[in-house]
Design a protein around this motif. Structure first.
Motif, PDB file in Angstrom:
ATOM      1  N   PHE A 171       0.865  -1.182   0.000  1.00 26.19           N
ATOM      2  CA  PHE A 171       0.000   0.000   0.000  1.00 26.19           C
ATOM      3  C   PHE A 171       0.902   1.231   0.000  1.00 26.19           C
ATOM      4  N   VAL A 172       0.706   2.100  -0.996  1.00 28.02           N
ATOM      5  CA  VAL A 172       1.614   3.229  -1.216  1.00 28.02           C
ATOM      6  C   VAL A 172       0.892   4.551  -1.012  1.00 28.02           C
ATOM      7  N   LEU A 173       1.521   5.423  -0.259  1.00 24.48           N
ATOM      8  CA  LEU A 173       1.036   6.788  -0.087  1.00 24.48           C
ATOM      9  C   LEU A 173       2.137   7.730  -0.556  1.00 24.48           C
ATOM     10  N   ARG A 174       1.846   8.491  -1.606  1.00 25.94           N
ATOM     11  CA  ARG A 174       2.837   9.425  -2.153  1.00 25.94           C
ATOM     12  C   ARG A 174       2.547  10.828  -1.644  1.00 25.94           C
ATOM     13  N   GLY A 175       3.600  11.593  -1.395  1.00 23.26           N
ATOM     14  CA  GLY A 175       3.410  12.971  -0.954  1.00 23.26           C
ATOM     15  C   GLY A 175       4.733  13.659  -0.731  1.00 23.26           C
ATOM     16  N   SER A 176       4.646  14.930  -0.357  1.00 20.04           N
ATOM     17  CA  SER A 176       5.866  15.667  -0.015  1.00 20.04           C
ATOM     18  C   SER A 176       6.202  15.477   1.457  1.00 20.04           C
ATOM     19  N   PHE A 177       5.148  15.293   2.303  1.00 16.60           N
ATOM     20  CA  PHE A 177       5.321  15.056   3.741  1.00 16.60           C
ATOM     21  C   PHE A 177       6.214  16.123   4.368  1.00 16.60           C
ATOM     22  N   ARG A 178       5.884  17.356   4.057  1.00 15.65           N
ATOM     23  CA  ARG A 178       6.692  18.493   4.504  1.00 15.65           C
ATOM     24  C   ARG A 178       5.822  19.513   5.238  1.00 15.65           C
ATOM     25  N   PRO A 179       5.324  19.151   6.438  1.00 18.31           N
ATOM     26  CA  PRO A 179       5.523  17.908   7.180  1.00 18.31           C
ATOM     27  C   PRO A 179       4.330  16.950   6.980  1.00 18.31           C
ATOM     28  N   VAL A 180       4.365  15.828   7.702  1.00 17.22           N
ATOM     29  CA  VAL A 180       3.234  14.908   7.731  1.00 17.22           C
ATOM     30  C   VAL A 180       2.098  15.560   8.514  1.00 17.22           C
ATOM     31  N   THR A 181       0.899  15.602   7.919  1.00 11.86           N
ATOM     32  CA  THR A 181      -0.239  16.267   8.545  1.00 11.86           C
ATOM     33  C   THR A 181      -1.336  15.257   8.893  1.00 11.86           C
ATOM     34  N   LEU A 193       7.074  -1.799  -8.650  1.00  9.94           N
ATOM     35  CA  LEU A 193       6.692  -2.639  -7.518  1.00  9.94           C
ATOM     36  C   LEU A 193       6.242  -4.020  -7.960  1.00  9.94           C
ATOM     37  N   SER A 194       5.680  -4.119  -9.162  1.00  7.60           N
ATOM     38  CA  SER A 194       5.203  -5.411  -9.656  1.00  7.60           C
ATOM     39  C   SER A 194       6.334  -6.409  -9.856  1.00  7.60           C
ATOM     40  N   GLU A 195       7.565  -5.917  -9.960  1.00  7.61           N
ATOM     41  CA  GLU A 195       8.717  -6.811 -10.095  1.00  7.61           C
ATOM     42  C   GLU A 195       8.883  -7.689  -8.855  1.00  7.61           C
ATOM     43  N   PHE A 196       8.445  -7.197  -7.703  1.00  9.82           N
ATOM     44  CA  PHE A 196       8.714  -7.884  -6.443  1.00  9.82           C
ATOM     45  C   PHE A 196       7.509  -8.673  -5.936  1.00  9.82           C
ATOM     46  N   THR A 197       6.319  -8.364  -6.450  1.00 11.39           N
ATOM     47  CA  THR A 197       5.123  -9.047  -5.961  1.00 11.39           C
ATOM     48  C   THR A 197       4.811 -10.247  -6.838  1.00 11.39           C
ATOM     49  N   ARG A 198       3.801 -10.980  -6.449  1.00 10.80           N
ATOM     50  CA  ARG A 198       3.331 -12.120  -7.242  1.00 10.80           C
ATOM     51  C   ARG A 198       1.913 -11.820  -7.721  1.00 10.80           C
ATOM     52  N   ASN A 199       1.423 -12.614  -8.668  1.00  8.98           N
ATOM     53  CA  ASN A 199       0.093 -12.376  -9.226  1.00  8.98           C
ATOM     54  C   ASN A 199      -0.999 -12.384  -8.165  1.00  8.98           C
ATOM     55  N   GLN A 200      -0.773 -13.126  -7.077  1.00  6.55           N
ATOM     56  CA  GLN A 200      -1.796 -13.249  -6.046  1.00  6.55           C
ATOM     57  C   GLN A 200      -1.830 -12.043  -5.104  1.00  6.55           C
ATOM     58  N   THR A 201      -0.790 -11.241  -5.100  1.00  5.69           N
ATOM     59  CA  THR A 201      -0.726 -10.109  -4.181  1.00  5.69           C
ATOM     60  C   THR A 201      -1.266  -8.851  -4.845  1.00  5.69           C
ATOM     61  N   LYS A 202      -1.570  -7.859  -4.000  1.00  4.32           N
ATOM     62  CA  LYS A 202      -2.202  -6.637  -4.480  1.00  4.32           C
ATOM     63  C   LYS A 202      -1.323  -5.417  -4.217  1.00  4.32           C
ATOM     64  N   ILE A 203      -1.541  -4.388  -5.039  1.00  6.51           N
ATOM     65  CA  ILE A 203      -0.907  -3.088  -4.833  1.00  6.51           C
ATOM     66  C   ILE A 203      -2.021  -2.049  -4.743  1.00  6.51           C
ATOM     67  N   GLY A 204      -1.996  -1.275  -3.670  1.00  7.62           N
ATOM     68  CA  GLY A 204      -2.966  -0.200  -3.501  1.00  7.62           C
ATOM     69  C   GLY A 204      -2.273   1.146  -3.523  1.00  7.62           C
ATOM     70  N   LEU A 205      -2.844   2.095  -4.260  1.00  6.04           N
ATOM     71  CA  LEU A 205      -2.308   3.455  -4.333  1.00  6.04           C
ATOM     72  C   LEU A 205      -3.330   4.409  -3.738  1.00  6.04           C
ATOM     73  N   ALA A 206      -2.964   5.111  -2.684  1.00 13.73           N
ATOM     74  CA  ALA A 206      -3.840   6.137  -2.122  1.00 13.73           C
ATOM     75  C   ALA A 206      -3.480   7.466  -2.770  1.00 13.73           C
ATOM     76  N   MET A 207      -4.481   8.142  -3.312  1.00  8.42           N
ATOM     77  CA  MET A 207      -4.204   9.447  -3.925  1.00  8.42           C
ATOM     78  C   MET A 207      -5.420  10.351  -3.829  1.00  8.42           C
ATOM     79  N   GLY A 208      -5.171  11.643  -3.882  1.00  8.28           N
ATOM     80  CA  GLY A 208      -6.241  12.615  -3.868  1.00  8.28           C
ATOM     81  C   GLY A 208      -6.813  12.822  -5.261  1.00  8.28           C
ATOM     82  N   VAL A 209      -7.953  13.497  -5.323  1.00  7.19           N
ATOM     83  CA  VAL A 209      -8.619  13.743  -6.596  1.00  7.19           C
ATOM     84  C   VAL A 209      -7.721  14.488  -7.559  1.00  7.19           C
ATOM     85  N   ASN A 210      -6.991  15.484  -7.071  1.00  6.41           N
ATOM     86  CA  ASN A 210      -6.097  16.259  -7.953  1.00  6.41           C
ATOM     87  C   ASN A 210      -5.035  15.378  -8.597  1.00  6.41           C
ATOM     88  N   ASN A 211      -4.515  14.427  -7.829  1.00  6.84           N
ATOM     89  CA  ASN A 211      -3.511  13.510  -8.380  1.00  6.84           C
ATOM     90  C   ASN A 211      -4.113  12.632  -9.465  1.00  6.84           C
TER      91      ASN A 211
END
Length: 501
Positions: free
Chosen positions: A248-258, A335-353
């Motif tokens: 599960f991935v959360l992308r951001g600047s985190f300057r700072p974490v809010t 990231l798909s290089e390291f996972t298997r077909n049975q595993t999942k990848i989740g991306l959290a993003m805002g509407v603007n992204n």
């Protein structure tokens, strides 16, 4: 001509090491032949440098020397460390300190696999050096992981040999300048030949080295696409750490974490886990991702600012991925290089992204344009978890049902939404939707009151205690006391005026 203008060849470096009578040690190379040590043999004068060289190809022989690997994996950091431990112990046991007075001992080791006969697996390896900068001091370690890019086993072997020479030479000549040491690893090599995607320094000569900055150096210099480090500040190899994990991935600047970052993480992660009952703590990994473009928001990368972000995320116990992958499809492809077909990848993003994801201009370099990008973005089991956006001008809450994409992309968007590749996050906190990290940053730097309440309490405390992001407690206390004085003075004046009436 200085070193930076004209680096030495591997043969020149090997000869210089051989002629230095204070450097003495052993070589242990498994998987690609004795590619590094042969440079020292051929350069001449090797007897003054080499105590022993070996290559235990047979697994039974190797197990007898270094111990058995219960998981059956031999091209690992664990195997490399066992090799270096064993070889250094032999040096200390077998070499007489009196007859080798003033010697700086070392052991160089690698365990690698080159490209296979069918060219299905490209090849990778672990390379390490344990050495003394001073005979009276303890040993230093430099550990790195490499991925081969050449399509020929012999070329990969030769490249590994050059890299090994560069590492040994750099360790003894540039130990006081680890940035230059990292750069020198590519002397006479091209980045199209080999990728270095992890490096760690430890020992007395590197006690002031922050390995997170060394990771950043790898990405900045184009030596790899992404690096990863943990809450303890040590770099880790994504391929090992994320193997078979749901991510599960959360992308951001985190300057700072809010608080809005944490709300997006918590609500998005809950939705991610609810979508698949096979996701459990032991097979789940949360990643906070920061891109180089996010680090360059104020111009060139400010390394101290980068460390402030890393420190905050470390205090929160999170793992951080630094990447040069601005487009989301590159992240999922990576990231798909390291996972298997049975595993999942989740991306959290805002509407603007998400709206940016649907901008075709980002995909002009791709021959297939946006269609190719989306094929990579939604590869395998990838889902976008969409966090709502409150438009401060219209006070409209934007989500997956009312966001607007280009007319000719509406059906494409509709397809991904209907197939549940794009899902709205439920249960979010409406009271934090107005929070923007850039506004918080401005408030804390200007000593405005109340910024702390928009951050997790541990984050606010860490910022104040460690004076991160330009926060100056003395300045803020002074300004705060001035404001209190003025308020008190104003209240007294108002009270006197009422009395006089």
């Amino acid at each position: 001509m200085n070193y930076a203008e004209r680096p030495l060849t591997p043969k020149q470096k090997a000869l210089e090491i051989n002629l230095d009578r204070t450097i003495y040690g052993t070589f242990a190379e498994i998987g690609a032949g004795q590619e590094t040590v042969r440079f020292f043999y051929r350069a001449g004068g090797a007897s003054g440098t080499l105590a022993k060289s070996m290559s235990a190809y047979d697994k039974d022989f190797s197990d007898n020397i270094y111990g058995r690997e219960e998981n059956g994996r031999y091209v690992t950091e664990q195997r490399l460390m066992k090799m270096m431990d064993h070889e250094i112990d032999l040096i200390e046991e077998r070499l007489n300190k009196d007859t080798h007075l003033g010697k700086r001992f070392f052991t160089y080791a690698n365990t690698v696999t080159t490209i296979d006969y069918m060219k299905k697996y490209q090849g990778h390896g672990w390379v390490g050096l344990r050495f003394q900068e001073n005979p009276q001091e303890d040993y230093n370690d430099i550990i790195l992981h490499v991925k081969f890019k050449e399509n020929n086993a012999q070329l990969q072997q030769e490249t590994l040999g050059v890299l090994g020479v560069n590492l040994i030479y750099g360790a003894f000549h540039f130990y006081d300048n680890p940035r230059l040491l990292i750069d020198s690893l590519y002397d006479t090599l091209d980045k199209d030949q080999i990728e270095i995607d992890m490096i760690n320094f430890s020992g007395p000569s590197f006690k002031y080295v922050d390995n997170r900055l060394m990771s950043l150096q790898l990405v900045k210099n184009g030596m790899t696409q992404a690096v990863m480090f943990g809450p303890n500040g040590l770099n880790i190899l994504p391929a090992d750490f994320l193997y078979k994990k749901n991510i599960f991935v959360l992308r951001g600047s985190f300057r700072p974490v809010t608080n809005v970052n944490m709300d997006m993480l918590n609500t998005g992660l809950e939705a991610f886990k609810n979508d698949d009952d096979t996701i459990r703590p032991e097979n789940l990994q949360v990643i906070f991702e920061i891109t180089l473009s996010n680090l360059k928001q104020s111009g060139e990368i400010d390394e101290r600012d980068f460390l402030h972000r890393a420190d905050i995320l470390g205090h929160l116990g999170h793992y951080v991925l630094i990447s040069n992958m601005q487009e989301y499809y590159k992240v999922t492809e990576y990231l798909s290089e390291f996972t298997r077909n049975q595993t999942k990848i989740g991306l959290a993003m805002g509407v603007n992204n998400l709206l940016d994801v649907f901008k075709e201009e980002y995909y002009q370099p791709l021959s297939g344009g946006i269609m190719e990008a989306f094929g990579k973005l939604f590869k395998r089991n990838v889902t976008i978890y969409l966090y709502p956006y409150l438009d401060k001008n219209t006070n409209e809450l934007l989500h997956s049902d009312n966001l607007k994409v280009s007319d000719h992309l509406k059906e494409l968007y509709k397809y991904f939404k209907q197939n549940e590749r794009i899902k709205d996050i439920k249960g979010y906190d409406p009271d934090v939707l107005h929070i923007y990290s850039r506004n918080i940053l401005q408030m804390l730097q200007n000593c405005e009151r109340g910024w702390e309440k928009w951050l997790p309490s541990t984050v606010a405390e860490t910022i104040m205690v460690n004076k991160l992001f330009g926060y100056d407690d003395e300045k803020c206390q002074f300004l705060g006391s001035m404001v209190d004085f003025k308020m008190q003075d104003a209240e007294e004046q108002e009270s006197n005026q009422q009395s006089s009436r």
